[in-house]
Write an enzyme that holds these catalytic residues in place. Structure first.
Site, short mmCIF file in Angstrom:
data_model
loop_
_atom_site.label_atom_id
_atom_site.label_comp_id
_atom_site.label_asym_id
_atom_site.label_seq_id
_atom_site.Cartn_x
_atom_site.Cartn_y
_atom_site.Cartn_z
N SER A 128 0.64 -1.19 -0.03
CA SER A 128 0.11 -0.05 -0.06
C SER A 128 0.75 1.18 0.09
O SER A 128 2.13 1.35 0.64
CB SER A 128 -0.85 -0.03 1.22
OG SER A 128 -1.37 1.22 1.33
N TYR A 153 -2.38 -0.07 9.89
CA TYR A 153 -2.44 -0.48 8.89
C TYR A 153 -1.18 -0.65 7.85
O TYR A 153 -0.67 -1.55 7.37
CB TYR A 153 -3.54 0.09 8.00
CG TYR A 153 -3.66 -0.14 6.41
CD1 TYR A 153 -4.07 -1.44 6.14
CD2 TYR A 153 -3.45 0.50 5.56
CE1 TYR A 153 -4.22 -2.15 4.76
CE2 TYR A 153 -3.49 0.25 4.17
CZ TYR A 153 -3.95 -1.01 3.83
OH TYR A 153 -3.96 -1.38 2.52
#
Length: 334
Positions: A128, A153
């Site tokens: 990501s 995350y």
């Protein structure tokens, strides 16, 4: 080739699976169909894939490593596209253990799956843009220091990259990690801003705009993201001489847009004016994302083609028709 796609009922997973199936490849899809957002939307995506004879689906949680290792097709798979993960920055503040189970244990299980296969497949996995945090200098290069994450995350995704680096060195498993930059478009995720903004603007409801709108995002249309991912997954891995069998690529658009301009574009394509509540920066958010895509361009000829306005128009057209046609499968996910 025979592909295993994890997170196949997800946004990017369903789109890459469809592209591979359309090219005649065989796809085995895994998904646990969890309730992070309405599973009916995931079922609707799966319904499209199940029209292909060369597609098969297994409902399976990848963090259940024993069941994963027992997959009958394990020794015959050519490539693995690992997209299953617990997504979302803000949700990691509410349910951190979901990220440990899916993103850490799940990724480790996939590495073990590849290691123990009789024919070791190439593993392409989703990272990501969140790993860059707030310290990287735009445009973000893959060799930037990414050791100061600002969300759990992001930390789990960086941990995945490090685990993959270790397994590539230890077991010679060829791996490519893809850092996606804000992928959007039809059949997307209801928790993302472009979806919730569109829904609220069309309903005449107020949207929450964090940091007073003073943020930039590198929005990547789904077709461009899938084109890049497919080029990697079906092509020859490009590793430099002496380089370990692990490499990272950005998949983005390289044209960051300020949030207020993004909202203006939604207003333009919907024909509706937004009502905005300007709010402070949220924990875990970053002020800017911007992908340096030169590595993808050099190795795979990647060139994003869809402008933000064109992409949002495609999404709004889909949203206006499909949320009615699909009934609760989409409406309840809003």
């Amino acid at each position: 080739m025979k592909f295993l796609v994890t997170g196949v009922a997800g946004f990017i997973g369903s789109r890459i699976a469809g592209a591979l199936l359309g090219d005649g490849h065989e796809v085995i899809g895994l998904d646990n169909l969890n309730a992070y957002y309405d599973p009916a939307l995931k079922q609707a995506r799966l319904h499209e894939l199940q029209t292909y004879e060369n597609f098969s689906f297994r409902k399976l949680d990848i963090s259940d490593h024993e069941n994963l290792l027992g997959l009958p097709e394990r020794d015959t798979i050519d490539r693995v596209i690992h997209l299953a993960a617990q997504a979302g920055v803000r949700y990691s503040l509410e349910n951190p253990f979901a990220y440990a189970q899916s993103n850490l244990t799940g990724h480790l299980a996939m590495l073990e799956f590849c290691r123990r296969a009789a024919k070791v497949p190439m593993l392409v996995y989703a990272s990501s843009s969140s790993v860059y945090g707030d310290d990287a200098v735009a445009p973000f290069r893959e060799d930037a220091n990414v050791d100061r994450p600002v969300s759990l995350y992001a930390a789990t995704k960086r941990a995945d990259e490090l685990m993959s680096q270790a397994y590539a060195k230890l077991y010679d498993i060829p791996q490519i990690g893809v850092r996606f930059f804000t992928v959007y478009g039809p059949w997307g995720r209801p928790d993302m801003a472009y979806w919730s903004f569109t829904d609220r603007i069309l309903r005449g409801e107020t949207i929450r705009v964090f940091n007073g709108g003073k943020m930039k995002r590198d929005f990547t249309y789904i077709a461009d993201a899938v084109a890049g991912l497919k080029a990697i997954a079906t092509g020859r891995a490009v590793f430099a001489e002496g380089e370990r069998a692990h490499k990272l690529y950005n998949i983005g658009h390289n044209q960051p847009v300020e949030l207020l301009n993004f909202i203006e574009t939604i207003e333009e394509v919907t024909g509706k004016k937004a009502r905005m509540a300007l709010e402070p920066m949220q924990p875990g958010d970053v002020t800017e994302t911007c992908a340096d895509i030169s590595r993808m361009q050099a190795d795979y000829g990647y060139e994003p083609k869809v402008s933000l306005k064109e992409g949002l128009q495609h999404f709004v057209d889909w949203f206006r028709t499909q949320r009615v046609a699909a009934g609760p499968a989409i409406r309840q996910g809003l």
